[in-house]
Every structure is written in C-alpha cells, then in structure tokens.
Design a protein around this motif. Structure first.
Motif, short mmCIF file in Angstrom:
data_model
loop_
_atom_site.label_atom_id
_atom_site.label_comp_id
_atom_site.label_asym_id
_atom_site.label_seq_id
_atom_site.Cartn_x
_atom_site.Cartn_y
_atom_site.Cartn_z
N UNK A 186 139.50 50.26 -97.10
CA UNK A 186 139.85 50.37 -95.48
C UNK A 186 141.12 51.20 -95.32
N UNK A 187 141.17 52.13 -94.69
CA UNK A 187 142.14 53.09 -94.45
C UNK A 187 142.52 53.27 -93.06
N UNK A 188 143.89 52.97 -92.41
CA UNK A 188 144.27 53.10 -91.14
C UNK A 188 145.00 54.31 -91.18
N UNK A 189 144.71 55.28 -89.96
CA UNK A 189 145.22 56.39 -89.61
C UNK A 189 145.76 56.54 -88.25
N UNK A 190 146.75 57.19 -87.98
CA UNK A 190 147.57 57.20 -86.81
C UNK A 190 146.71 57.73 -85.38
N UNK A 191 145.86 58.39 -85.88
CA UNK A 191 144.92 59.26 -84.52
C UNK A 191 143.61 59.57 -85.24
N UNK A 192 142.91 60.21 -84.36
CA UNK A 192 141.57 60.50 -84.67
C UNK A 192 141.58 61.98 -85.81
N UNK A 193 142.62 62.74 -85.29
CA UNK A 193 142.58 64.00 -86.17
C UNK A 193 143.03 63.85 -87.51
#
Length: 266
Positions: A86-93
C-alpha cells in the motif's frame, strides 16, 4: 509509537501496530548529481550512506510519499520496494506517476478529512516549498507538496510537515490537529538568490512558539547537497533558545519512542 530518522526526509514510523516508510531515498551514497541551481550543486546525492540495511526499509506495512522530488521518492525506491505495498500519495497526479512505475495498490490521500489505514487515520496537510518569492520565480519546479498527520486513540498525534517553510498552512495544521509530535524538514535547503525552500532556524522557532506543548523532531539534515544547516549548529541554537527539552535532533539511524501525553517518552 517509535520514530526512526533514516536519512534526509526518510523516516520509519511504527504506529499503532503498523510500520510506515515515509519519503524513501534509498540509493547508494553519491548515486545522483546535485540539484542544479541550488547550493553546493557540485556534490553528488545522497551525501551519506543509509544507516540501516536496505531490507529494513522494504519490510513495512505501507509507504507514504509527500511529493515526488528525487530526495523523497527516488529511482532506487521505485526499483526495490514491493509492487503490492500500500502506497499513499498526496494527489492523483502523483498516484498516477507511481502506478506507472508498476505499483498496484496506490491510494490518494483525501483532500479533506482523513484516509483510513485500519484504525489509523491519515490526514493530508498543505505546505509551500519556499517563500512567496521562491514560488513566484520557480514555483513550477517546486510543485505541490504536502504533509501528513497520523492519529489513533492509543498513540500520540504526529504531524510530519514535509517540505515546507513556515506559513499559514503550517500554522493551520498545528491549530487544527494540536499534535503531540511535530517532524520538521529543517535543513535550510537553499536556492542561491532566492533563499530557503524548506524550514530554517527561524522557522523551527516559529513552530516551537505556535505549538508550545509539542515535541519537535528535526529531519532533512546533512544528506543532500543544498541543505545548509548542520546538526551541530541546530543543536547549539536549540540549547541557546532553551528548547533542549522540546526539540530533538536525531542522527541518522536514531530512534525515539513517544507515548501519549502524561505517559512519558524516551
């Protein structure tokens, strides 16, 4: 919870039974050229070795990437981290870019409210990667950045501010979440002629004043070419300001355990 300073902004956070890897810079020492147009750009990054075996950093429950600059999400991380983590990113880009590298469980942090990971709540906070003058001149290069707040009923509230200078975004996050622990990227990274693009000594002081009960942990020091603030200088300043009990300046590889308020820490 246990917080381990790894290198640069890379952290291991053991929190409510889960282990998070934050902003992984995993390459060998000197693998990349210095950042062009910044202080000491002739130096190759990272400036120092990893203080722990690489396998320690891939055996985690989730990864959090605050933004995609090379010193927070590098080619080595893209190569060695398990594709199904699982990897969390700040935004969809950012999430789309990470998916393009083959990662299959990429989650975008909620813009408002929180994102759940089991019983842990992860909130995304805003930041600004430099002063207004920096953003006016090279804002496209600095891009969008974020911080995170981790919350759980049995753990201290932790605010990792990310690559930001002191501004209204940071003040708002401190007021909204009243964190017990605040991690600051405070290496005073410099762009000549424009100034700092992350926090400096003055910004650490502003955070200490705005969050008088929080413990502050200093990160993003002495590992990439443009960071000008040393641990020695920061520790001397902390002592001179009478903040020794509140501001912790860990070496790479150093861990610290924090308890809920009233339970003590070590």
């Amino acid at each position: 919870m246990q917080l381990t300073q790894i290198r640069n902004a890379t952290l291991l956070v053991d929190y409510a039974g889960k282990r998070f890897l934050v902003d992984p810079l995993l390459a060998d020492r000197g693998a990349y050229p210095g950042f062009a147009g910044t202080a000491n750009s002739h130096l190759a990054n990272p400036l120092v070795d990893l203080p722990v075996p690489l396998a320690t950093l891939t055996d985690v429950d989730a990864v959090i990437v605050t933004h995609l600059h090379l010193d927070h999400w590098d080619e080595a991380a893209r190569r060695v981290l398990p594709r199904g983590l699982p990897l969390f990113a700040q935004n969809e880009a950012d999430a789309a870019a990470i998916r393009a590298d083959g990662f299959t469980d990429v989650r975008t942090l909620a813009t408002h409210g929180h994102t759940a990971f089991g019983a842990i709540r992860i909130a995304r906070t805003d930041g600004q990667h430099g002063s207004d003058a920096v953003m006016a001149a090279i804002g496209a290069r600095m891009g969008e950045v974020s911080g995170i707040v981790l919350r759980h009923p049995d753990e201290p509230t932790v605010y990792i501010a990310g690559d930001t200078v002191w501004n209204g975004h940071v003040a708002a996050a401190l007021a909204a979440y009243d964190p017990d622990v605040v991690v600051l990227n405070c290496g005073d990274a410099q762009v000549p002629g424009l100034g700092a693009i992350i926090m400096d000594l003055d910004d650490v002081g502003r955070v200490a004043q705005a969050a008088p009960r929080a413990t502050i942990v200093a990160s993003h020091l002495e590992a990439v070419n443009h960071c000008m603030l040393s641990r020695v200088t920061l520790r001397e300043w902390v002592h001179a300001q009478g903040l020794g009990a509140r501001v912790h300046v860990p070496d790479d590889g150093e861990a610290r355990v924090f308890a809920l308020p009233g339970a003590g820490s070590r």
